[in-house]
Scaffold this active site. Structure first.
Site, PDB file in Angstrom:
ATOM      1  N   HIS A  37       7.311  29.915  32.384  1.00 13.49           N
ATOM      2  CA  HIS A  37       6.508  28.711  32.145  1.00 13.49           C
ATOM      3  C   HIS A  37       7.423  27.509  32.257  1.00 13.49           C
ATOM      4  O   HIS A  37       8.642  27.661  32.296  1.00 13.49           O
ATOM      5  CB  HIS A  37       5.906  28.771  30.734  1.00 13.49           C
ATOM      6  CG  HIS A  37       6.978  28.830  29.685  1.00 13.49           C
ATOM      7  ND1 HIS A  37       7.461  30.035  29.190  1.00 13.49           N
ATOM      8  CD2 HIS A  37       7.705  27.862  29.088  1.00 13.49           C
ATOM      9  CE1 HIS A  37       8.446  29.781  28.336  1.00 13.49           C
ATOM     10  NE2 HIS A  37       8.608  28.468  28.252  1.00 13.49           N
ATOM     11  N   HIS A 121      12.334  22.335  33.622  1.00 16.27           N
ATOM     12  CA  HIS A 121      12.974  23.499  34.242  1.00 16.27           C
ATOM     13  C   HIS A 121      12.203  24.746  33.871  1.00 16.27           C
ATOM     14  O   HIS A 121      11.435  24.743  32.906  1.00 16.27           O
ATOM     15  CB  HIS A 121      14.413  23.637  33.734  1.00 16.27           C
ATOM     16  CG  HIS A 121      14.469  23.930  32.266  1.00 16.27           C
ATOM     17  ND1 HIS A 121      14.425  22.941  31.304  1.00 16.27           N
ATOM     18  CD2 HIS A 121      14.535  25.101  31.586  1.00 16.27           C
ATOM     19  CE1 HIS A 121      14.459  23.499  30.108  1.00 16.27           C
ATOM     20  NE2 HIS A 121      14.517  24.818  30.247  1.00 16.27           N
TER      21      HIS A 121
HETATM   22  P1  2AM Z   1      14.177  27.151  27.350  1.00 14.70           P
HETATM   23  O1  2AM Z   1      13.403  28.028  28.249  1.00 14.70           O
HETATM   24  O2  2AM Z   1      14.963  26.135  28.072  1.00 14.70           O
HETATM   25  O3  2AM Z   1      14.961  27.887  26.327  1.00 14.70           O
HETATM   26  C1  2AM Z   1       9.801  28.539  23.995  1.00 14.70           C
HETATM   27  O4  2AM Z   1      10.910  28.851  23.232  1.00 14.70           O
HETATM   28  C2  2AM Z   1      10.103  27.463  24.979  1.00 14.70           C
HETATM   29  O5  2AM Z   1      10.477  26.284  24.294  1.00 14.70           O
HETATM   30  C3  2AM Z   1      11.225  27.791  25.946  1.00 14.70           C
HETATM   31  O6  2AM Z   1      10.811  27.435  27.239  1.00 14.70           O
HETATM   32  C4  2AM Z   1      12.368  26.918  25.493  1.00 14.70           C
HETATM   33  O7  2AM Z   1      13.106  26.345  26.510  1.00 14.70           O
HETATM   34  C5  2AM Z   1      11.665  25.768  24.833  1.00 14.70           C
HETATM   35  N1  2AM Z   1      12.498  25.153  23.811  1.00 14.70           N
HETATM   36  C6  2AM Z   1      12.939  23.886  23.813  1.00 14.70           C
HETATM   37  N2  2AM Z   1      13.637  23.617  22.717  1.00 14.70           N
HETATM   38  C7  2AM Z   1      13.688  24.755  22.000  1.00 14.70           C
HETATM   39  C8  2AM Z   1      14.281  25.109  20.751  1.00 14.70           C
HETATM   40  N3  2AM Z   1      14.974  24.237  20.009  1.00 14.70           N
HETATM   41  N4  2AM Z   1      14.142  26.381  20.333  1.00 14.70           N
HETATM   42  C9  2AM Z   1      13.460  27.276  21.064  1.00 14.70           C
HETATM   43  N5  2AM Z   1      12.855  26.986  22.230  1.00 14.70           N
HETATM   44  C10 2AM Z   1      12.961  25.744  22.698  1.00 14.70           C
END
Ligand code: 2AM
Length: 181
Positions: A37, A121
């Site tokens: 996603h 991203h």
């Molecule tokens: P990431 O893919 O770059 O890790 C669910 O966890 C989604 O929220 C993921 O896509 C994650 O991004 C994003 N996300 C952003 N900030 C986060 C945080 N502090 N902790 C966990 N997930 C985060």
């Protein structure tokens, strides 16, 4: 408490293309097709009544549907602290506009404003002790990756269930975007 985030879903075709990027980096845990996603806003743990407010606020967002083009790969962290391999998206005003609307809707629900700059991203892999030369080769071999344009016609509120095998994401609700026609 519910652990929530707001994201864009990807079409099956795009998921397949992104999954096709996987491989060649020891110590990488690749994202499964079903978990891919594009996060617009990570919310974190909220009580159920606040989750209901968030749902209502997201339902009120009016923003146009658009298309998204995927472009290139990159990484968060560097050297021994390389954390994430990701696929990027082409600069997109409609995406930025939508993200800003989501952000202000959530702040109106009482969430603290997101301090970090939005850097759209799709996480392809999380890294643990991956060798720098293999990461470097991954980034250069996949640098010309492109996919799309992919239509984006809704936003999704996800719940994240943390478990031993990694997080499992459950789509709670979809909010349609407006068609220009
Ligand atoms: P990431 O893919 O770059 O890790 C669910 O966890 C989604 O929220 C993921 O896509 C994650 O991004 C994003 N996300 C952003 N900030 C986060 C945080 N502090 N902790 C966990 N997930 C985060």
């Amino acid at each position: 408490m519910l652990r929530l985030f707001v994201a864009l879903d990807l079409t099956d075709e795009v998921r397949q293309r992104l999954a096709g990027l996987a491989g060649g980096v020891p110590g990488a845990r690749w994202t499964g097709l079903e978990s891919m996603h594009l996060t617009l806003r990570f919310i974190g743990e909220v009580p159920e009544d606040q989750a209901m407010d968030i749902d209502a606020a997201l339902a009120e967002i009016r923003a146009p549907a658009f298309t998204l083009t995927f472009d290139g790969v990159g990484m968060f962290g560097s050297g021994r602290r390389a954390r994430v391999l990701w696929a990027g998206v082409e600069r997109n005003e409609a995406l930025a506009h939508l993200q800003a609307k989501v952000e202000s809707a959530l702040v109106r629900c009482g969430l603290p404003a997101e301090e970090r700059k939005f850097s759209p991203h799709i996480t392809l892999a999380r890294l643990k002790d991956a060798p720098a030369d293999r990461i470097g080769r991954f980034l250069s071999d996949r640098g010309l990756f492109r996919a799309g344009p992919m239509p984006v016609d809704h936003v999704t509120l996800y719940r994240s269930h943390l478990g031993n095998g990694g997080a499992v994401y459950e789509a709670l609700r979809e909010y349609p975007l407006e068609n220009g026609a």
